[in-house]
Design an enzyme around this catalytic site. Structure first.
Site, PDB file in Angstrom:
ATOM      1  N   HIS A 114      12.387 -28.245  12.254  1.00 11.55           N
ATOM      2  CA  HIS A 114      13.066 -27.658  13.143  1.00 11.55           C
ATOM      3  C   HIS A 114      14.700 -27.605  12.884  1.00 11.55           C
ATOM      4  O   HIS A 114      15.200 -28.452  12.198  1.00 11.55           O
ATOM      5  CB  HIS A 114      12.904 -27.640  14.477  1.00 11.55           C
ATOM      6  N   ASP A 116      17.910 -27.446  15.547  1.00 10.47           N
ATOM      7  CA  ASP A 116      18.020 -27.289  16.934  1.00 10.47           C
ATOM      8  C   ASP A 116      18.500 -26.153  17.632  1.00 10.47           C
ATOM      9  O   ASP A 116      19.354 -25.404  17.284  1.00 10.47           O
ATOM     10  CB  ASP A 116      18.860 -28.610  17.352  1.00 10.47           C
ATOM     11  N   HIS A 264      15.277 -30.452  10.148  1.00  9.38           N
ATOM     12  CA  HIS A 264      14.761 -31.844  10.307  1.00  9.38           C
ATOM     13  C   HIS A 264      13.383 -31.877  10.876  1.00  9.38           C
ATOM     14  O   HIS A 264      12.844 -31.036  11.521  1.00  9.38           O
ATOM     15  CB  HIS A 264      15.926 -32.789  10.966  1.00  9.38           C
ATOM     16  N   ARG A 280      21.955 -38.789  21.240  1.00 11.89           N
ATOM     17  CA  ARG A 280      22.129 -37.630  20.486  1.00 11.89           C
ATOM     18  C   ARG A 280      23.266 -36.651  20.863  1.00 11.89           C
ATOM     19  O   ARG A 280      23.325 -36.504  22.163  1.00 11.89           O
ATOM     20  CB  ARG A 280      20.874 -36.725  20.183  1.00 11.89           C
TER      21      ARG A 280
END
Ligand code: OGA
Ligand code: MN
Length: 289
Positions: A114, A116, A264, A280
């Site tokens: 995917h 993000d 990723h 994150r």
């Protein structure tokens, strides 16, 4: 027999050392302390390394939450996640905590290729993960190069995809989240958005493939059934070994990646009792074109 030369990075940098991690994408940067404020020269050099290598790995960083936020902001405005409210760190809404411990994934498991938040009209420019706990060699994160994915398609396929658009929806993310009783359920999701299948990178001008398994439901004017095999093929093509860098995490690594030219995937191969914790942060991007 041909001799294969190890090509140096095309740019050399005054302010840090850069070592390419593999032929596909990714570079390690040493000799820079991310706890210190950035000046213009350093910011410019880091951005140019970022645009060339797409994934930058900074080992052995010792930064506080505030310093991670400050470093993230050198690349733009922070973009909070609209759906993962339960992942927000207490006192630091700009940081999401992704954690696995004692057999439970807190706030998503990301073993799916995917990019993000492409369910947003304006998806992110970059993502950053600061590793706070890991068993080295377990829970690696893989990144693929979506410029190379585009460049290695046939001319006919590129011509077919060029005018196409895809619908991106957070329905699958909602389903994956809500299947786990320990996640806070996501009740409502925003309406799907439409993005080009081939996007032009706003800073490099290069074309990149822009579909992913997490959010693309179908191509515009096609059914989900008709779209599925082409989405699967494109993701499969993008994620061939030659287009992947696999990051083996160590505690205190900070990794940032370009959301406009990569996907990723987290390898979920750790034991049930292993602890993995990532902090994150995300920088807002531009509307894809
Ligand atoms: C993310 C994600 C990767 C990881 O933060 O967007 O997919 O390695 N996580 O945990
Ligand atoms: Mn992700």
């Amino acid at each position: 027999m041909d001799t294969i030369e190890r090509r140096a990075p095309t740019t050399s940098y005054k302010r840090f050392k850069l070592r390419r991690m593999c032929g596909a994408l990714g570079a390690e940067i040493t000799g820079v302390d991310l706890a210190q404020p950035m000046d213009d020269e350093l910011r410019t050099e880091l951005n140019s390394a970022f645009l060339e290598h797409l994934v930058l790995c900074f080992p052995k960083q010792n930064i506080s939450n505030d310093q991670q936020i400050a470093f993230t902001k050198t690349f733009g405005e922070i973009q909070p996640h609209p759906l993962y409210r339960s992942a927000e760190m207490e006192g630091y809404r700009d940081i999401l905590v992704l954690e696995h411990k004692a057999g439970q994934f807190f706030n998503g498991r990301n073993d799916i290729w995917h990019t993000d938040m492409t369910f947003k009209e304006v998806p992110p420019k970059l993502g950053m993960l600061y590793c706070r706990a890991v068993d080295e060699g377990f829970g690696d994160t893989m990144f693929c190069n979506m410029y190379k994915a585009y460049d290695t398609l046939s001319e006919g396929m590129r011509a077919m995809l060029d005018p196409m658009k895809a619908m991106h929806s957070s329905a699958l993310l909602q389903r994956r989240n809500n299947a786990k009783s320990y996640n806070i359920p996501i009740k409502e999701i925003p309406p799907p958005v439409i993005h080009p299948v081939i996007r032009t990178h706003p800073e490099t001008g290069r074309k990149a493939l822009f579909v992913n398994s997490s959010f693309v439901t179908n191509f515009v004017d096609m059914t989900e059934e008709e779209s599925k095999s082409l989405v699967d093929y494109l993701v499969d093509h993008a994620t061939q070994h030659e287009r992947i860098y696999r990051h083996r995490w160590r505690v205190d690594d900070l990794v940032m990646w370009d959301q406009r030219a990569t996907m990723h995937y987290v390898v979920i191969d750790y034991d049930a009792d292993m602890h993995r914790r990532m902090h994150r942060t995300t920088v807002a991007g531009d509307r894809p074109f």
